[in-house]
Motif scaffolding. Structure first.
Motif, PDB file in Angstrom:
ATOM      1  N   LEU A 143      51.334  23.539  41.837  1.00  0.00           N
ATOM      2  CA  LEU A 143      51.085  24.263  40.587  1.00  0.00           C
ATOM      3  C   LEU A 143      50.308  23.407  39.598  1.00  0.00           C
ATOM      4  N   ASP A 144      50.621  22.115  39.558  1.00  0.00           N
ATOM      5  CA  ASP A 144      49.896  21.218  38.656  1.00  0.00           C
ATOM      6  C   ASP A 144      48.413  21.186  38.999  1.00  0.00           C
ATOM      7  N   GLY A 145      48.109  21.178  40.304  1.00  0.00           N
ATOM      8  CA  GLY A 145      46.709  21.150  40.720  1.00  0.00           C
ATOM      9  C   GLY A 145      45.957  22.384  40.246  1.00  0.00           C
ATOM     10  N   MET A 146      46.569  23.547  40.411  1.00  0.00           N
ATOM     11  CA  MET A 146      45.926  24.793  39.970  1.00  0.00           C
ATOM     12  C   MET A 146      45.799  24.842  38.445  1.00  0.00           C
ATOM     13  N   THR A 147      46.826  24.361  37.757  1.00  0.00           N
ATOM     14  CA  THR A 147      46.802  24.362  36.292  1.00  0.00           C
ATOM     15  C   THR A 147      45.721  23.419  35.773  1.00  0.00           C
ATOM     16  N   LEU A 148      45.578  22.266  36.422  1.00  0.00           N
ATOM     17  CA  LEU A 148      44.567  21.308  36.007  1.00  0.00           C
ATOM     18  C   LEU A 148      43.162  21.862  36.197  1.00  0.00           C
ATOM     19  N   LYS A 149      42.935  22.540  37.295  1.00  0.00           N
ATOM     20  CA  LYS A 149      41.624  23.168  37.518  1.00  0.00           C
ATOM     21  C   LYS A 149      41.345  24.232  36.460  1.00  0.00           C
ATOM     22  N   LYS A 150      42.378  24.988  36.100  1.00  0.00           N
ATOM     23  CA  LYS A 150      42.229  25.998  35.056  1.00  0.00           C
ATOM     24  C   LYS A 150      41.877  25.344  33.722  1.00  0.00           C
ATOM     25  N   ALA A 151      42.560  24.230  33.408  1.00  0.00           N
ATOM     26  CA  ALA A 151      42.297  23.522  32.157  1.00  0.00           C
ATOM     27  C   ALA A 151      40.869  22.988  32.119  1.00  0.00           C
ATOM     28  N   MET A 152      40.385  22.488  33.254  1.00  0.00           N
ATOM     29  CA  MET A 152      39.021  21.961  33.319  1.00  0.00           C
ATOM     30  C   MET A 152      37.999  23.079  33.129  1.00  0.00           C
ATOM     31  N   ASP A 153      38.277  24.248  33.708  1.00  0.00           N
ATOM     32  CA  ASP A 153      37.381  25.400  33.521  1.00  0.00           C
ATOM     33  C   ASP A 153      37.342  25.831  32.056  1.00  0.00           C
ATOM     34  N   LEU A 154      38.501  25.830  31.407  1.00  0.00           N
ATOM     35  CA  LEU A 154      38.573  26.204  29.998  1.00  0.00           C
ATOM     36  C   LEU A 154      37.804  25.217  29.122  1.00  0.00           C
ATOM     37  N   LYS A 156      35.178  23.533  29.949  1.00  0.00           N
ATOM     38  CA  LYS A 156      33.750  23.799  30.113  1.00  0.00           C
ATOM     39  C   LYS A 156      33.300  24.961  29.235  1.00  0.00           C
ATOM     40  N   GLN A 157      34.260  25.850  28.917  1.00  0.00           N
ATOM     41  CA  GLN A 157      33.953  26.991  28.048  1.00  0.00           C
ATOM     42  C   GLN A 157      34.189  26.662  26.575  1.00  0.00           C
ATOM     43  N   GLY A 158      34.543  25.397  26.311  1.00  0.00           N
ATOM     44  CA  GLY A 158      34.803  24.977  24.943  1.00  0.00           C
ATOM     45  C   GLY A 158      36.178  25.356  24.436  1.00  0.00           C
ATOM     46  N   LYS A 159      37.050  25.770  25.338  1.00  0.00           N
ATOM     47  CA  LYS A 159      38.415  26.172  24.962  1.00  0.00           C
ATOM     48  C   LYS A 159      39.366  25.014  25.252  1.00  0.00           C
ATOM     49  N   THR A 160      39.598  24.183  24.263  1.00  0.00           N
ATOM     50  CA  THR A 160      40.399  22.972  24.469  1.00  0.00           C
ATOM     51  C   THR A 160      41.812  23.086  23.916  1.00  0.00           C
ATOM     52  N   ALA A 253      42.001   4.907  26.663  1.00  0.00           N
ATOM     53  CA  ALA A 253      40.549   4.718  26.768  1.00  0.00           C
ATOM     54  C   ALA A 253      39.840   5.983  27.249  1.00  0.00           C
ATOM     55  N   ASP A 254      40.607   6.977  27.669  1.00  0.00           N
ATOM     56  CA  ASP A 254      40.065   8.249  28.156  1.00  0.00           C
ATOM     57  C   ASP A 254      40.781   9.401  27.444  1.00  0.00           C
ATOM     58  N   PRO A 255      40.686   9.457  26.105  1.00  0.00           N
ATOM     59  CA  PRO A 255      41.488  10.412  25.316  1.00  0.00           C
ATOM     60  C   PRO A 255      41.184  11.872  25.602  1.00  0.00           C
ATOM     61  N   ASP A 256      39.965  12.178  26.068  1.00  0.00           N
ATOM     62  CA  ASP A 256      39.596  13.565  26.345  1.00  0.00           C
ATOM     63  C   ASP A 256      39.854  13.972  27.794  1.00  0.00           C
ATOM     64  N   CYS A 257      40.495  13.069  28.554  1.00  0.00           N
ATOM     65  CA  CYS A 257      40.894  13.363  29.944  1.00  0.00           C
ATOM     66  C   CYS A 257      39.688  13.707  30.825  1.00  0.00           C
ATOM     67  N   ILE A 258      38.592  12.979  30.624  1.00  0.00           N
ATOM     68  CA  ILE A 258      37.357  13.246  31.369  1.00  0.00           C
ATOM     69  C   ILE A 258      37.303  12.449  32.664  1.00  0.00           C
ATOM     70  N   ARG A 259      37.468  11.124  32.564  1.00  0.00           N
ATOM     71  CA  ARG A 259      37.397  10.287  33.776  1.00  0.00           C
ATOM     72  C   ARG A 259      38.578  10.567  34.705  1.00  0.00           C
ATOM     73  N   TYR A 260      39.757  10.688  34.114  1.00  0.00           N
ATOM     74  CA  TYR A 260      40.959  10.987  34.884  1.00  0.00           C
ATOM     75  C   TYR A 260      41.510  12.331  34.409  1.00  0.00           C
ATOM     76  N   PRO A 261      41.150  13.430  35.072  1.00  0.00           N
ATOM     77  CA  PRO A 261      41.588  14.753  34.626  1.00  0.00           C
ATOM     78  C   PRO A 261      43.120  14.861  34.596  1.00  0.00           C
ATOM     79  N   ARG A 262      43.658  15.326  33.476  1.00  0.00           N
ATOM     80  CA  ARG A 262      45.092  15.511  33.327  1.00  0.00           C
ATOM     81  C   ARG A 262      45.333  16.526  32.225  1.00  0.00           C
ATOM     82  N   LEU A 263      46.552  17.014  32.139  1.00  0.00           N
ATOM     83  CA  LEU A 263      46.845  18.118  31.227  1.00  0.00           C
ATOM     84  C   LEU A 263      47.049  17.675  29.792  1.00  0.00           C
ATOM     85  N   LYS A 264      47.393  16.423  29.578  1.00  0.00           N
ATOM     86  CA  LYS A 264      47.484  15.884  28.225  1.00  0.00           C
ATOM     87  C   LYS A 264      47.151  14.407  28.264  1.00  0.00           C
ATOM     88  N   ARG A 265      46.864  13.859  27.090  1.00  0.00           N
ATOM     89  CA  ARG A 265      46.377  12.480  27.043  1.00  0.00           C
ATOM     90  C   ARG A 265      47.331  11.513  27.727  1.00  0.00           C
TER      91      ARG A 265
END
Length: 277
Positions: A143-154, A156-160, A253-265
């Protein structure tokens, strides 16, 4: 008992919802991860549902005796959690609003190790020949994997905002203690059917590692699997406290979760490493 390392650090939330158990008299040790609430519950002390759930379970085990069954203690705590939610006015028919906690708890006996687990807290065993044995399964990973992909898609749409992800998070909570989901302490009676537990012998065993998911080593994609052996090796080389501090620095060092994708900082981080004589 040999050396015991303990570390518990708050993540980016206002309160550390993790807890740990060090019941040396009963030789019971554990890590409990209170789930970040989907619903914004706080009591008059500012304590969240996840915090209350983790502290409640930890208290039950901290006061346990050597002869009590680990399963019986967990189920008693689960009933007490349900009573606490009802008393607080929580609608316990709404799964997404239930207070939750994952955990890994062990009891060290003379010839064997008992364990009981729910959610994504993990147990690893290390042997004298340095073999690492993964004793538990991260039940929330699918479930975490699917949720993380959803968060990454959001993103990209500017929905943070977390509000955009809430429907997914709430849907995940409805899968708790079901065949399509995972086990978690949340006051529900079906929780008893989804607990994982076991016993393994102490022959040639040298160390135990109990960790919450906040201590998992970061990956550079949602699909990448965690290298458990490499993670344990880093904990041994650096020590649990230094490993934790370096992980927090990496996340900062990666506050926006870009290098290491995750659901929160940064997630709460709790671990126990036990050297066995």
């Amino acid at each position: 008992m040999g050396k015991v390392q303990v570390c518990s650090e708050r993540g980016s939330s206002l309160i550390n919802e993790d807890a740990f158990i060090l019941n040396e008299k009963a030789q019971i040790y554990g890590v409990v991860d209170g789930a970040t609430s989907v619903s914004p519950y706080q009591n008059t002390k500012g304590e969240t549902g996840g915090y209350i759930a983790s502290q409640l379970l930890a208290t039950f085990f901290q006061q346990a005796s050597k002869t009590q069954s680990l399963r019986d203690i967990v189920l008693e705590a689960n009933q007490a959690l349900r009573s606490a939610m009802v008393e607080a006015g929580v609608d316990v028919s709404q799964k997404a609003d239930l207070w939750c906690a994952a955990f890994i708890i062990v009891r060290i006996n003379e010839t064997n190790i008992e364990y009981i687990q729910a959610g994504d807290c993990m147990l690893f065993a290390k042997y004298e020949d340095n073999t690492i044995r993964v004793m538990t399964h991260s039940q929330v990973a699918h479930l975490d994997g699917m949720t993380l992909k959803k968060a990454m898609d959001l993103r990209k749409q500017g929905k943070t905002s977390r509000d955009h992800l809430l429907p997914t998070l709430r849907a995940n909570r409805t899968k708790a203690n079901t065949l399509s989901g995972y086990s978690v302490l949340n006051g529900e009676p079906p929780f008893a059917d989804f607990l994982e537990a076991g016993v393994f012998n102490r022959a040639c065993l040298s160390k135990l590692y109990l960790i919450s998911d906040g201590l998992f080593s970061p990956t550079e994609s949602a699909e990448e699997k965690i290298n458990w052996e490499q993670m344990i090796d880093q904990m041994d080389k650096k020590g649990l406290s230094s490993y934790t501090k370096e992980l927090i620095a990496t996340e900062e060092a990666d506050p926006d979760c870009i290098r290491y994708p995750r659901l929160k900082r940064s997630d709460d981080k709790t671990g126990i490493i036990i050297d066995l004589p």
